[in-house]
Scaffold this motif. Structure first.
Motif, PDB file in Angstrom:
ATOM      1  N   TYR A  18      14.622  11.671  -4.880  1.00 38.03           N
ATOM      2  CA  TYR A  18      15.668  11.491  -3.879  1.00 38.03           C
ATOM      3  C   TYR A  18      15.628  10.115  -3.215  1.00 38.03           C
ATOM      4  O   TYR A  18      16.483   9.803  -2.391  1.00 38.03           O
ATOM      5  CB  TYR A  18      15.565  12.583  -2.812  1.00 38.03           C
ATOM      6  N   ALA A  19      14.625   9.326  -3.532  1.00 38.34           N
ATOM      7  CA  ALA A  19      14.529   8.002  -2.931  1.00 38.34           C
ATOM      8  C   ALA A  19      15.557   7.068  -3.564  1.00 38.34           C
ATOM      9  O   ALA A  19      15.996   7.253  -4.695  1.00 38.34           O
ATOM     10  CB  ALA A  19      13.126   7.429  -3.117  1.00 38.34           C
ATOM     11  N   SER A  20      15.939   6.059  -2.823  1.00 41.24           N
ATOM     12  CA  SER A  20      16.865   5.066  -3.367  1.00 41.24           C
ATOM     13  C   SER A  20      16.161   4.242  -4.446  1.00 41.24           C
ATOM     14  O   SER A  20      14.942   4.086  -4.433  1.00 41.24           O
ATOM     15  CB  SER A  20      17.349   4.137  -2.251  1.00 41.24           C
ATOM     16  N   ARG A  21      16.928   3.739  -5.376  1.00 41.34           N
ATOM     17  CA  ARG A  21      16.348   2.951  -6.463  1.00 41.34           C
ATOM     18  C   ARG A  21      15.644   1.704  -5.931  1.00 41.34           C
ATOM     19  O   ARG A  21      14.569   1.336  -6.388  1.00 41.34           O
ATOM     20  CB  ARG A  21      17.433   2.562  -7.463  1.00 41.34           C
ATOM     21  N   SER A  22      16.233   1.066  -4.936  1.00 45.66           N
ATOM     22  CA  SER A  22      15.599  -0.134  -4.388  1.00 45.66           C
ATOM     23  C   SER A  22      14.288   0.208  -3.696  1.00 45.66           C
ATOM     24  O   SER A  22      13.291  -0.503  -3.827  1.00 45.66           O
ATOM     25  CB  SER A  22      16.557  -0.831  -3.419  1.00 45.66           C
ATOM     26  N   GLY A  23      14.294   1.325  -2.943  1.00 42.12           N
ATOM     27  CA  GLY A  23      13.063   1.735  -2.272  1.00 42.12           C
ATOM     28  C   GLY A  23      11.982   2.121  -3.266  1.00 42.12           C
ATOM     29  O   GLY A  23      10.801   1.793  -3.075  1.00 42.12           O
ATOM     30  N   PHE A  24      12.378   2.805  -4.340  1.00 40.49           N
ATOM     31  CA  PHE A  24      11.408   3.184  -5.362  1.00 40.49           C
ATOM     32  C   PHE A  24      10.812   1.946  -6.021  1.00 40.49           C
ATOM     33  O   PHE A  24       9.604   1.872  -6.256  1.00 40.49           O
ATOM     34  CB  PHE A  24      12.083   4.066  -6.405  1.00 40.49           C
ATOM     35  N   ASN A  25      11.644   0.966  -6.326  1.00 43.59           N
ATOM     36  CA  ASN A  25      11.149  -0.253  -6.973  1.00 43.59           C
ATOM     37  C   ASN A  25      10.184  -1.011  -6.063  1.00 43.59           C
ATOM     38  O   ASN A  25       9.194  -1.577  -6.526  1.00 43.59           O
ATOM     39  CB  ASN A  25      12.317  -1.147  -7.376  1.00 43.59           C
ATOM     40  N   ARG A  26      10.490  -1.017  -4.757  1.00 49.61           N
ATOM     41  CA  ARG A  26       9.571  -1.690  -3.821  1.00 49.61           C
ATOM     42  C   ARG A  26       8.225  -0.972  -3.782  1.00 49.61           C
ATOM     43  O   ARG A  26       7.163  -1.610  -3.810  1.00 49.61           O
ATOM     44  CB  ARG A  26      10.189  -1.736  -2.427  1.00 49.61           C
ATOM     45  N   ALA A  27       8.259   0.355  -3.698  1.00 45.44           N
ATOM     46  CA  ALA A  27       7.009   1.119  -3.655  1.00 45.44           C
ATOM     47  C   ALA A  27       6.228   0.960  -4.953  1.00 45.44           C
ATOM     48  O   ALA A  27       4.997   0.812  -4.947  1.00 45.44           O
ATOM     49  CB  ALA A  27       7.312   2.596  -3.391  1.00 45.44           C
ATOM     50  N   ARG A  28       6.947   0.979  -6.074  1.00 44.30           N
ATOM     51  CA  ARG A  28       6.295   0.827  -7.369  1.00 44.30           C
ATOM     52  C   ARG A  28       5.631  -0.546  -7.475  1.00 44.30           C
ATOM     53  O   ARG A  28       4.492  -0.665  -7.947  1.00 44.30           O
ATOM     54  CB  ARG A  28       7.324   0.998  -8.482  1.00 44.30           C
ATOM     55  N   GLY A  29       6.338  -1.588  -7.016  1.00 49.07           N
ATOM     56  CA  GLY A  29       5.765  -2.924  -7.059  1.00 49.07           C
ATOM     57  C   GLY A  29       4.522  -3.047  -6.188  1.00 49.07           C
ATOM     58  O   GLY A  29       3.537  -3.685  -6.576  1.00 49.07           O
ATOM     59  N   TRP A  30       4.560  -2.393  -5.014  1.00 51.26           N
ATOM     60  CA  TRP A  30       3.410  -2.457  -4.102  1.00 51.26           C
ATOM     61  C   TRP A  30       2.203  -1.782  -4.734  1.00 51.26           C
ATOM     62  O   TRP A  30       1.084  -2.296  -4.687  1.00 51.26           O
ATOM     63  CB  TRP A  30       3.769  -1.772  -2.782  1.00 51.26           C
ATOM     64  N   VAL A  31       2.415  -0.609  -5.348  1.00 52.78           N
ATOM     65  CA  VAL A  31       1.310   0.134  -5.956  1.00 52.78           C
ATOM     66  C   VAL A  31       0.748  -0.626  -7.148  1.00 52.78           C
ATOM     67  O   VAL A  31      -0.473  -0.784  -7.286  1.00 52.78           O
ATOM     68  CB  VAL A  31       1.781   1.545  -6.377  1.00 52.78           C
TER      69      VAL A  31
ATOM     70  N   ALA B 127      17.992  20.288  -8.448  1.00 57.06           N
ATOM     71  CA  ALA B 127      17.160  20.437  -9.639  1.00 57.06           C
ATOM     72  C   ALA B 127      15.743  19.877  -9.456  1.00 57.06           C
ATOM     73  O   ALA B 127      14.782  20.502  -9.896  1.00 57.06           O
ATOM     74  CB  ALA B 127      17.837  19.785 -10.840  1.00 57.06           C
ATOM     75  N   PRO B 128      15.550  18.703  -8.804  1.00 58.34           N
ATOM     76  CA  PRO B 128      14.180  18.230  -8.597  1.00 58.34           C
ATOM     77  C   PRO B 128      13.334  19.192  -7.767  1.00 58.34           C
ATOM     78  O   PRO B 128      12.136  19.339  -8.011  1.00 58.34           O
ATOM     79  CB  PRO B 128      14.379  16.894  -7.869  1.00 58.34           C
ATOM     80  N   VAL B 129      13.953  19.866  -6.779  1.00 58.47           N
ATOM     81  CA  VAL B 129      13.217  20.841  -5.985  1.00 58.47           C
ATOM     82  C   VAL B 129      12.785  22.013  -6.857  1.00 58.47           C
ATOM     83  O   VAL B 129      11.652  22.493  -6.773  1.00 58.47           O
ATOM     84  CB  VAL B 129      14.082  21.343  -4.805  1.00 58.47           C
TER      85      VAL B 129
END
Length: 212
Positions: A150-163, A12-14
C-alpha cells in the motif's frame, strides 16, 4: 506479487498476509502437538536452539559461510517462486490461498528467527500455544509486506535505497543480536531477563499468558 494482487482487489494484499499468518499458525499447532508426543526434552531443545542461533549468527558474519548457505537455500527459493507463479492473487480467495502456500514454502527461508520460535513451541508444547506463537510470528512477517503493497512507489524506492545502502551493517547487526540470544539461552540469561520483565508487567497480562 503484492503489487499485482493490489491491482486485482484492493484488499488482496491483506488476504495474502492473513493466509501467510494462518499457514505459520498451522505449523505451530503441528509442532506444539508433536513436541510432547515425541517426548522431546525441553532443556535439550533449548540448548540445540541456542547453538542453532549462534551458528546462524556466524553464517551471517562470515562471508564465505554466508555464500555457501545462500547456495543451499536457492532450491527452496526456486520452489517458492514456482508455487507462487501457479496461483493468482487477483481475488480475495486466491490471495488467501497464495499467502498460505507462500507461508508453507518459504518457512524454511525464515531461518534463525523461525528456529527460535519453533524452539519455544517444541520445548513448551501445546497445540493452542503453538498456534498463537507461530501465528503471531506470521503476522509479524506479513505486516511489513502488506504495508509495502500500500506504500507509494516513491516511498518504497526511498526505503529500498536506504536499506540497500546499509545492508551490510543491518545484516551484521541482526547477526550480533542472534548470537547474543543464543549465548543468553546457554547461560540462563534469557530466564533472568524474563523474570525481570515479568516483575514489571501487570498481573492481568501475566494471567492471560498463563491461561494461554
Amino acid at each position: 506479487m503484492l503489487g499485482g494482487a493490489l491491482q486485482g482487489h484492493k484488499l488482496a494484499p491483506v488476504a495474502l498476509g492473513l493466509g501467510m499468518a494462518t499457514s505459520f499458525a498451522l505449523i505451530g499447532m503441528a509442532v506444539g502437538a508433536a513436541g510432547p508426543a515425541l517426548g522431546l526434552d525441553g532443556d535439550l531443545v533449548r540448548l540445540a536452539g541456542a547453538w542453532l542461533l549462534i551458528g546462524f549468527a556466524l553464517v551471517m558474519l562470515i562471508p564465505a559461510w554466508s555464500e555457501r548457505f545462500t547456495t543451499w537455500m536457492l532450491p527452496i527459493a526456486s520452489s517458492a517462486n514456482a508455487a507462487s507463479s501457479r496461483l493468482s492473487g487477483g481475488s480475495l480467495g486466491s490471495a488467501l490461498l497464495l499467502g498460505g502456500v507462500l507461508g508453507l514454502v518459504w518457512s524454511p527461508c525464515s531461518g534463525p528467527l523461525l528456529a527460535s520460535a519453533l524452539t519455544l513451541v517444541a520445548s513448551e508444547g501445546g497445540v493452542l500455544r503453538g498456534g498463537v506463537v507461530l501465528g503471531l510470528f506470521g503476522l509479524g512477517a506479513a505486516i511489513p509486506l502488506v504495508a509495502v503493497a500500500y506504500a507509494s512507489r516513491s516511498g518504497f524506492n526511498r526505503a529500498r535505497g536506504w536499506v540497500l545502502g546499509r545492508i551490510d551493517g543491518i545484516k551484521k547487526g541482526f547477526a550480533v543480536v542472534l548470537g547474543l540470544m543464543g549465548l543468553a539461552i546457554l547461560t540462563g540469561g534469557d530466564k533472568w531477563l524474563e523474570a525481570r520483565v515479568n516483575n514489571l508487567l501487570p498481573d492481568a497480562w501475566l494471567n492471560l499468558a498463563v491461561g494461554l
